[in-house]
Design an enzyme around this catalytic site. Sequence first.
Site, PDB file in Angstrom:
ATOM      1  N   ASP A   1      -3.588   2.252  -5.493  1.00 35.87           N
ATOM      2  CA  ASP A   1      -2.337   2.266  -4.720  1.00 35.87           C
ATOM      3  C   ASP A   1      -2.091   1.027  -3.871  1.00 35.87           C
ATOM      4  O   ASP A   1      -1.138   1.003  -3.106  1.00 35.87           O
ATOM      5  CB  ASP A   1      -2.257   3.537  -3.862  1.00 35.87           C
ATOM      6  CG  ASP A   1      -2.863   3.373  -2.478  1.00 35.87           C
ATOM      7  OD1 ASP A   1      -3.913   2.726  -2.356  1.00 35.87           O
ATOM      8  OD2 ASP A   1      -2.262   3.895  -1.524  1.00 35.87           O
ATOM      9  N   GLU A   2      -2.941   0.010  -3.968  1.00 36.01           N
ATOM     10  CA  GLU A   2      -2.680  -1.162  -3.134  1.00 36.01           C
ATOM     11  C   GLU A   2      -3.042  -2.461  -3.840  1.00 36.01           C
ATOM     12  O   GLU A   2      -3.913  -2.492  -4.711  1.00 36.01           O
ATOM     13  CB  GLU A   2      -3.417  -1.066  -1.796  1.00 36.01           C
ATOM     14  CG  GLU A   2      -4.910  -1.081  -1.925  1.00 36.01           C
ATOM     15  CD  GLU A   2      -5.610  -0.994  -0.576  1.00 36.01           C
ATOM     16  OE1 GLU A   2      -5.374  -1.856   0.280  1.00 36.01           O
ATOM     17  OE2 GLU A   2      -6.410  -0.065  -0.410  1.00 36.01           O
TER      18      GLU A   2
ATOM     19  N   ASP B   1       0.854  -1.195   0.000  1.00 39.27           N
ATOM     20  CA  ASP B   1       0.000   0.000   0.000  1.00 39.27           C
ATOM     21  C   ASP B   1       0.890   1.247   0.000  1.00 39.27           C
ATOM     22  O   ASP B   1       1.754   1.398   0.857  1.00 39.27           O
ATOM     23  CB  ASP B   1      -0.886  -0.028   1.250  1.00 39.27           C
ATOM     24  CG  ASP B   1      -1.959   1.052   1.232  1.00 39.27           C
ATOM     25  OD1 ASP B   1      -3.092   0.752   1.645  1.00 39.27           O
ATOM     26  OD2 ASP B   1      -1.666   2.188   0.834  1.00 39.27           O
TER      27      ASP B   1
HETATM   28  N1  DCP Z   1      -8.785   8.080  -1.628  1.00 34.70           N
HETATM   29  C1  DCP Z   1      -9.876   8.899  -1.907  1.00 34.70           C
HETATM   30  N2  DCP Z   1     -10.927   8.980  -1.010  1.00 34.70           N
HETATM   31  C2  DCP Z   1     -10.902   8.232   0.136  1.00 34.70           C
HETATM   32  C3  DCP Z   1      -9.819   7.392   0.412  1.00 34.70           C
HETATM   33  C4  DCP Z   1      -8.771   7.338  -0.496  1.00 34.70           C
HETATM   34  O1  DCP Z   1      -9.895   9.570  -2.936  1.00 34.70           O
HETATM   35  N3  DCP Z   1     -11.934   8.319   0.983  1.00 34.70           N
HETATM   36  C5  DCP Z   1      -7.655   8.041  -2.571  1.00 34.70           C
HETATM   37  C6  DCP Z   1      -6.562   9.000  -2.145  1.00 34.70           C
HETATM   38  C7  DCP Z   1      -5.485   8.136  -1.595  1.00 34.70           C
HETATM   39  C8  DCP Z   1      -5.667   6.840  -2.347  1.00 34.70           C
HETATM   40  O2  DCP Z   1      -7.057   6.753  -2.634  1.00 34.70           O
HETATM   41  O3  DCP Z   1      -4.186   8.699  -1.794  1.00 34.70           O
HETATM   42  C9  DCP Z   1      -5.212   5.625  -1.564  1.00 34.70           C
HETATM   43  O4  DCP Z   1      -5.968   5.455  -0.379  1.00 34.70           O
HETATM   44  P1  DCP Z   1      -5.341   4.983   0.983  1.00 34.70           P
HETATM   45  O5  DCP Z   1      -6.467   4.644   1.872  1.00 34.70           O
HETATM   46  O6  DCP Z   1      -4.291   3.955   0.745  1.00 34.70           O
HETATM   47  O7  DCP Z   1      -4.676   6.309   1.573  1.00 34.70           O
HETATM   48  P2  DCP Z   1      -3.265   6.947   1.306  1.00 34.70           P
HETATM   49  O8  DCP Z   1      -2.447   6.145   0.363  1.00 34.70           O
HETATM   50  O9  DCP Z   1      -3.485   8.371   0.882  1.00 34.70           O
HETATM   51  O10 DCP Z   1      -2.620   6.984   2.737  1.00 34.70           O
HETATM   52  P3  DCP Z   1      -1.981   5.783   3.569  1.00 34.70           P
HETATM   53  O11 DCP Z   1      -0.549   6.152   3.734  1.00 34.70           O
HETATM   54  O12 DCP Z   1      -2.710   5.763   4.856  1.00 34.70           O
HETATM   55  O13 DCP Z   1      -2.164   4.531   2.760  1.00 34.70           O
HETATM   56 MG    MG Z   2      -2.178   4.084   0.635  1.00 33.36          MG
END
Ligand code: DCP
Ligand code: MG
Length: 357
Positions: free
Chosen positions: A104-105, A9
């Site tokens: 991203d995951e 992730d």
């Molecule tokens: N995303 C979005 N709306 C949400 C959750 C996520 O648009 N409610 C998008 C933005 C994030 C991406 O999806 O960058 C990936 O989600 P993650 O939950 O993996 O969050 P992040 O990668 O941003 O942070 P983390 O470091 O906690 O994984």
């Molecule tokens: Mg993420």
Amino acid sequence: MIRKIIHVDMDAFYASIEQRDNPRYRNKPVIVGGPPHTRSVVATCSYQARKFGIHSAMSSNKAHQLCPQAIFVSPRFKVYKAVSQQIRKIFYKYTDLVEPLSLDEAFLDVTENHQNIESATVIAQLIKSEIKLKTKLTASAGVSINKFVAKVASDYQKPDGLTVIPPDKVEIFLENLDIEKFYGIGKVTEKKMRKMGINRGRDLKLLTLEQLSDHFGKVGKWYYHIVRGLDNRPVNPCWERKSLGSETTLKDDISNRKEIIQILKNISEKIEYLMKKNNYSAKTVTLKVRYKNFETVTRSITLDYYVNGAEDIIKQVSYLLKHTQAGFRKVRLLGITMSNLKSMDQQKENQQSSLFN
Ligand code: DCP
Ligand code: MG
């Protein structure tokens, strides 16, 4: 057999990309999403912004209140998608069993892998460093015996983390785990559990299957299993579809145009069903006609808009049919294929993107 599963992730995905591409955003609270004083929400934010209590799905207004100096940036989905493709390419170097959950995951089953590497931990390290090299971004990885534990593990030491839970440590890891860290236990359930005195895995483990079902309904059974580290869901690779179609070999060869159109209508309806079920729409319609003597021709049209409904499809197919000799010559097979596909998720994304711009 014990499986080797990795969950990867990316860290603060959209926000890290913005910080990578705009040096003046680095080490600053960056919020990717719509601007404040609108009805927009936060897509994600940098770790510097998280210190202020900002998180995904929070209103941009609230985020601005919590951190007035935060920098708001509009999302650039095309760039995020390109990075997503870069990281997936890295995953496929090790295994075809890659199940992406979002841009991203992804889960990877590396029990058997293309490089014959024994240790899943080594693979996770290699993946992390190659992601860093190719994208200048960090990812966190979890390594364990199934999807559930790997997913929890990847989240355990973010950012840039690598958490390995070997088979003999799964139970103790879950016993000590705070219930808010159990993937799938949402805020509401967490609150309910805390009221019942369940704060960690070991508390949850004291409840019988019956008690869990009584309190939480159907998902109680799932909790019963995951708290014991039991999850046998396979890693489902998702192949990207290039086209979708259907064809019919006729009982008797026919030359009646009305009959031909009726058969094509039936096929269009079947295709509409398949497209809608799989959330697809398409730009290119191809008609296939096989004549009585087995000679086969195809005729295609590419539209400048996407379609997925039977009426739109049959309209194009009727036009294409005029460019064949069907009717003048007897026909033994008819088919329609849709290509240049786009999934609705992608469309949603584009709509979301236009909302932000
Ligand atoms: N995303 C979005 N709306 C949400 C959750 C996520 O648009 N409610 C998008 C933005 C994030 C991406 O999806 O960058 C990936 O989600 P993650 O939950 O993996 O969050 P992040 O990668 O941003 O942070 P983390 O470091 O906690 O994984
Ligand atoms: Mg993420």
